[in-house]
Design a protein around this motif. Structure first.
Motif, PDB file in Angstrom:
ATOM      1  N   THR A  34      60.121  45.584  40.477  1.00  0.00           N
ATOM      2  CA  THR A  34      60.337  46.770  39.212  1.00  0.00           C
ATOM      3  C   THR A  34      60.073  48.543  39.301  1.00  0.00           C
ATOM      4  O   THR A  34      61.064  48.360  40.597  1.00  0.00           O
ATOM      5  CB  THR A  34      58.778  46.418  38.883  1.00  0.00           C
TER       6      THR A  34
ATOM      7  N   ARG B   9      49.988  56.475  30.368  1.00  0.00           N
ATOM      8  CA  ARG B   9      49.691  57.907  31.016  1.00  0.00           C
ATOM      9  C   ARG B   9      51.533  58.373  29.595  1.00  0.00           C
ATOM     10  O   ARG B   9      51.213  59.813  29.958  1.00  0.00           O
ATOM     11  CB  ARG B   9      50.189  58.387  31.693  1.00  0.00           C
TER      12      ARG B   9
ATOM     13  N   TYR C 151      49.433  52.552  51.452  1.00  0.00           N
ATOM     14  CA  TYR C 151      49.149  51.608  50.477  1.00  0.00           C
ATOM     15  C   TYR C 151      47.909  50.415  50.859  1.00  0.00           C
ATOM     16  O   TYR C 151      47.290  50.166  50.003  1.00  0.00           O
ATOM     17  CB  TYR C 151      50.310  51.399  50.048  1.00  0.00           C
TER      18      TYR C 151
ATOM     19  N   LYS D 138      44.910  48.898  48.945  1.00  0.00           N
ATOM     20  CA  LYS D 138      45.006  47.447  48.869  1.00  0.00           C
ATOM     21  C   LYS D 138      44.148  46.222  49.596  1.00  0.00           C
ATOM     22  O   LYS D 138      43.283  45.612  48.337  1.00  0.00           O
ATOM     23  CB  LYS D 138      46.468  46.745  48.419  1.00  0.00           C
TER      24      LYS D 138
ATOM     25  N   GLY E 297      53.840  39.352  45.514  1.00  0.00           N
ATOM     26  CA  GLY E 297      54.788  39.704  46.624  1.00  0.00           C
ATOM     27  C   GLY E 297      55.868  40.693  46.754  1.00  0.00           C
ATOM     28  O   GLY E 297      55.429  41.919  46.088  1.00  0.00           O
TER      29      GLY E 297
ATOM     30  N   THR F 166      51.719  50.912  31.094  1.00  0.00           N
ATOM     31  CA  THR F 166      53.752  50.748  31.105  1.00  0.00           C
ATOM     32  C   THR F 166      53.387  49.995  32.604  1.00  0.00           C
ATOM     33  O   THR F 166      55.197  50.258  32.830  1.00  0.00           O
ATOM     34  CB  THR F 166      53.637  51.829  30.893  1.00  0.00           C
ATOM     35  N   SER F 167      53.212  49.568  33.083  1.00  0.00           N
ATOM     36  CA  SER F 167      53.563  48.708  34.167  1.00  0.00           C
ATOM     37  C   SER F 167      54.084  47.558  34.003  1.00  0.00           C
ATOM     38  O   SER F 167      54.361  47.313  33.082  1.00  0.00           O
ATOM     39  CB  SER F 167      52.754  48.386  34.892  1.00  0.00           C
ATOM     40  N   ALA F 168      55.816  47.295  34.451  1.00  0.00           N
ATOM     41  CA  ALA F 168      56.307  46.015  33.879  1.00  0.00           C
ATOM     42  C   ALA F 168      55.409  44.783  34.246  1.00  0.00           C
ATOM     43  O   ALA F 168      56.292  44.375  33.201  1.00  0.00           O
ATOM     44  CB  ALA F 168      57.668  46.439  34.854  1.00  0.00           C
TER      45      ALA F 168
ATOM     46  N   ASP G 112      45.646  59.613  31.952  1.00  0.00           N
ATOM     47  CA  ASP G 112      45.732  59.561  33.307  1.00  0.00           C
ATOM     48  C   ASP G 112      45.048  58.987  34.435  1.00  0.00           C
ATOM     49  O   ASP G 112      43.412  59.419  33.877  1.00  0.00           O
ATOM     50  CB  ASP G 112      46.282  61.150  33.869  1.00  0.00           C
ATOM     51  N   LEU G 113      44.216  57.858  34.713  1.00  0.00           N
ATOM     52  CA  LEU G 113      43.546  57.344  34.515  1.00  0.00           C
ATOM     53  C   LEU G 113      43.153  57.647  36.195  1.00  0.00           C
ATOM     54  O   LEU G 113      41.602  56.956  36.744  1.00  0.00           O
ATOM     55  CB  LEU G 113      43.942  55.274  35.638  1.00  0.00           C
TER      56      LEU G 113
ATOM     57  N   ALA H  59      46.069  47.336  36.365  1.00  0.00           N
ATOM     58  CA  ALA H  59      47.571  47.156  36.734  1.00  0.00           C
ATOM     59  C   ALA H  59      47.940  48.168  37.231  1.00  0.00           C
ATOM     60  O   ALA H  59      49.132  48.086  38.058  1.00  0.00           O
ATOM     61  CB  ALA H  59      48.533  47.062  35.425  1.00  0.00           C
TER      62      ALA H  59
ATOM     63  N   VAL I  61      58.386  42.275  43.735  1.00  0.00           N
ATOM     64  CA  VAL I  61      58.479  42.448  42.253  1.00  0.00           C
ATOM     65  C   VAL I  61      60.204  43.659  42.216  1.00  0.00           C
ATOM     66  O   VAL I  61      59.510  44.241  42.460  1.00  0.00           O
ATOM     67  CB  VAL I  61      57.258  42.421  41.529  1.00  0.00           C
TER      68      VAL I  61
HETATM   69  N1  LIG Z   1      56.649  45.522  42.415  1.00  0.00           N
HETATM   70  C1  LIG Z   1      55.867  44.713  43.375  1.00  0.00           C
HETATM   71  O1  LIG Z   1      56.956  44.479  44.824  1.00  0.00           O
HETATM   72  C2  LIG Z   1      54.851  44.765  43.808  1.00  0.00           C
HETATM   73  C3  LIG Z   1      53.966  44.253  44.760  1.00  0.00           C
HETATM   74  C4  LIG Z   1      53.062  43.846  45.001  1.00  0.00           C
HETATM   75  C5  LIG Z   1      51.529  44.703  44.454  1.00  0.00           C
HETATM   76  N2  LIG Z   1      52.201  45.097  42.812  1.00  0.00           N
HETATM   77  C6  LIG Z   1      51.364  46.055  41.941  1.00  0.00           C
HETATM   78  O2  LIG Z   1      51.585  45.710  40.832  1.00  0.00           O
HETATM   79  C7  LIG Z   1      50.830  46.663  39.988  1.00  0.00           C
HETATM   80  C8  LIG Z   1      51.797  47.228  38.688  1.00  0.00           C
HETATM   81  O3  LIG Z   1      52.995  47.619  39.598  1.00  0.00           O
HETATM   82  P1  LIG Z   1      54.798  47.562  38.701  1.00  0.00           P
HETATM   83  O4  LIG Z   1      55.283  46.110  39.569  1.00  0.00           O
HETATM   84  O5  LIG Z   1      54.493  46.777  37.361  1.00  0.00           O
HETATM   85  O6  LIG Z   1      55.187  49.018  38.949  1.00  0.00           O
HETATM   86  P2  LIG Z   1      55.456  50.044  37.903  1.00  0.00           P
HETATM   87  O7  LIG Z   1      56.085  49.637  36.650  1.00  0.00           O
HETATM   88  O8  LIG Z   1      56.262  50.940  38.456  1.00  0.00           O
HETATM   89  O9  LIG Z   1      54.221  50.242  37.376  1.00  0.00           O
HETATM   90  C9  LIG Z   1      52.943  51.309  37.635  1.00  0.00           C
HETATM   91  C10 LIG Z   1      52.452  51.470  36.588  1.00  0.00           C
HETATM   92  O10 LIG Z   1      51.124  52.310  37.362  1.00  0.00           O
HETATM   93  C11 LIG Z   1      51.357  53.365  36.501  1.00  0.00           C
HETATM   94  N3  LIG Z   1      50.249  54.633  37.097  1.00  0.00           N
HETATM   95  C12 LIG Z   1      50.449  55.105  38.147  1.00  0.00           C
HETATM   96  N4  LIG Z   1      49.588  56.239  38.467  1.00  0.00           N
HETATM   97  C13 LIG Z   1      49.178  56.332  37.111  1.00  0.00           C
HETATM   98  C14 LIG Z   1      47.649  57.039  36.638  1.00  0.00           C
HETATM   99  N5  LIG Z   1      46.891  57.649  37.298  1.00  0.00           N
HETATM  100  N6  LIG Z   1      47.210  57.264  35.229  1.00  0.00           N
HETATM  101  C15 LIG Z   1      47.614  55.675  35.071  1.00  0.00           C
HETATM  102  N7  LIG Z   1      49.280  54.607  35.007  1.00  0.00           N
HETATM  103  C16 LIG Z   1      49.387  54.933  36.191  1.00  0.00           C
HETATM  104  C17 LIG Z   1      52.658  53.720  35.734  1.00  0.00           C
HETATM  105  O11 LIG Z   1      52.392  55.182  35.494  1.00  0.00           O
HETATM  106  P3  LIG Z   1      53.907  56.201  34.625  1.00  0.00           P
HETATM  107  O12 LIG Z   1      55.383  54.975  34.646  1.00  0.00           O
HETATM  108  O13 LIG Z   1      53.082  56.569  33.428  1.00  0.00           O
HETATM  109  O14 LIG Z   1      53.470  56.389  36.172  1.00  0.00           O
HETATM  110  C18 LIG Z   1      53.225  52.681  36.155  1.00  0.00           C
HETATM  111  O15 LIG Z   1      53.261  52.092  34.227  1.00  0.00           O
HETATM  112  C19 LIG Z   1      50.853  48.083  40.618  1.00  0.00           C
HETATM  113  O16 LIG Z   1      49.215  47.725  41.369  1.00  0.00           O
HETATM  114  C20 LIG Z   1      51.353  47.463  42.051  1.00  0.00           C
HETATM  115  O17 LIG Z   1      50.775  47.999  43.328  1.00  0.00           O
HETATM  116  C21 LIG Z   1      53.259  45.360  42.734  1.00  0.00           C
END
Ligand SMILES: NC(=O)c1ccc[n+]([C@@H]2O[C@H](COP(=O)([O-])OP(=O)(O)OC[C@H]3O[C@@H](n4cnc5c(N)ncnc54)[C@H](OP(=O)(O)O)[C@@H]3O)[C@@H](O)[C@H]2O)c1
Length: 245
Positions: free
Chosen positions: A186, A33, A151, A155, A182, A10-12, A59-60, A86, A184
């Motif tokens: 979301t 989740r 964080y 990473k 970088g 479900t992450s964006a 829940d991972l 993800a 994003v």
């Molecule tokens: N956005 C950025 O700028 C950015 C930059 C670098 C790296 N990233 C990385 O990219 C990845 C995706 O993030 P995103 O930007 O797409 O943000 P996001 O849409 O907030 O996605 C984060 C996801 O992680 C899930 N999650 C968190 N804890 C969890 C758990 N215990 N079990 C299962 N799922 C869980 C969340 O699920 P729920 O909806 O259930 O909470 C959500 O779907 C992450 O690893 C993040 O660290 C993001």
């Protein structure tokens, strides 16, 4: 047609990536989740062309579920070709500085639980002698900064772990991809002020699929982050420590 497991679906970023796989007619299992969002995604993926779309509400951070989850995915998809990890959290740095339990949760979600999954997946992929393991790390893991070093530490550790895993699995023909986005736009970065360097999750998703197809080792996404981080990394520590980053 590939058989793909997406953990944190479900992450964006993951959702946009899954859409590309669906359009290619792949088979997939989505793990996250939130049951309602997963069910909505399942319907969407099927409309977009996915050959099959299984879902699992998990829940991972619950280590005890990992072995059963991977076994179920393997059975339901009749094998595994690609895994995308993800999920992640960007918790409050300030809270993590005050309270170790907050920092520990951040380290667990972003690092140790991923290691648990990777241990199982690496052994499975090593035995079958093929496949791609793609994991979203971050540019935040390239150098510690005061604004997000809890964080960033998780990473950074993940990046090193993946480097070693790649070295181990190269001789088994298993591809290990470290994805370093970088900025994003979301839900994770909802409260951040956006600027020129920001991109949408669809841009990252296209980069992820391309990097998997080309069996790249490390993908900075978008590409220009490779150069930004090169400069950030060469700043001498005696100067870097005085910057407000
Ligand atoms: N956005 C950025 O700028 C950015 C930059 C670098 C790296 N990233 C990385 O990219 C990845 C995706 O993030 P995103 O930007 O797409 O943000 P996001 O849409 O907030 O996605 C984060 C996801 O992680 C899930 N999650 C968190 N804890 C969890 C758990 N215990 N079990 C299962 N799922 C869980 C969340 O699920 P729920 O909806 O259930 O909470 C959500 O779907 C992450 O690893 C993040 O660290 C993001």
């Amino acid at each position: 047609m590939k058989r793909i497991l997406i953990l944190g679906a479900t992450s964006a970023i993951a959702e946009q990536t899954a859409r590309i796989f669906a359009q290619r007619g792949d088979r997939m299992m989505l793990v996250a989740r939130n049951r309602d969002r997963l069910e909505a995604m399942r319907e969407d993926m099927q409309v977009r062309g996915a050959a099959t779309c299984e879902v699992s509400v998990t829940d991972l951070t619950d280590y005890a579920t990992h072995a059963g989850l991977i076994k179920t995915a393997y059975e339901k998809l009749e094998g595994l070709d690609i895994v995308l990890i993800a999920y992640g959290t960007l918790g409050s740095q300030k809270a993590g500085e005050k309270d170790f339990s907050v920092a520990m949760m951040e380290l667990q979600t972003n690092f140790t639980t991923v290691v648990s999954l990777l241990t199982l997946l690496a052994n499975l992929f090593e035995r079958q002698g093929r496949g791609s393991i793609a994991v979203i790390s971050s540019v935040a893991g390239d150098r510690g900064r005061q604004s997000n070093y809890v964080y960033g530490a998780a990473k950074g550790a993940l990046t090193i772990y993946l480097q070693g895993l790649r070295n181990r699995l190269a001789k088994s023909n298993v591809h290990v991809l470290t994805i370093k986005p970088g900025f994003v736009d979301t839900p994770m970065t909802r409260d951040f002020k956006k600027g020129l360097l920001w991109v949408g999750p669809d841009v990252i998703a296209r980069g992820i699929v391309k990097a998997i197809d080309k069996r790249k080792d490390v993908a900075y996404l978008p590409f220009f982050w490779r150069y930004i981080m090169f400069i950030i990394k060469i700043i001498p520590e005696r100067i870097f420590k005085r910057l407000s980053l």
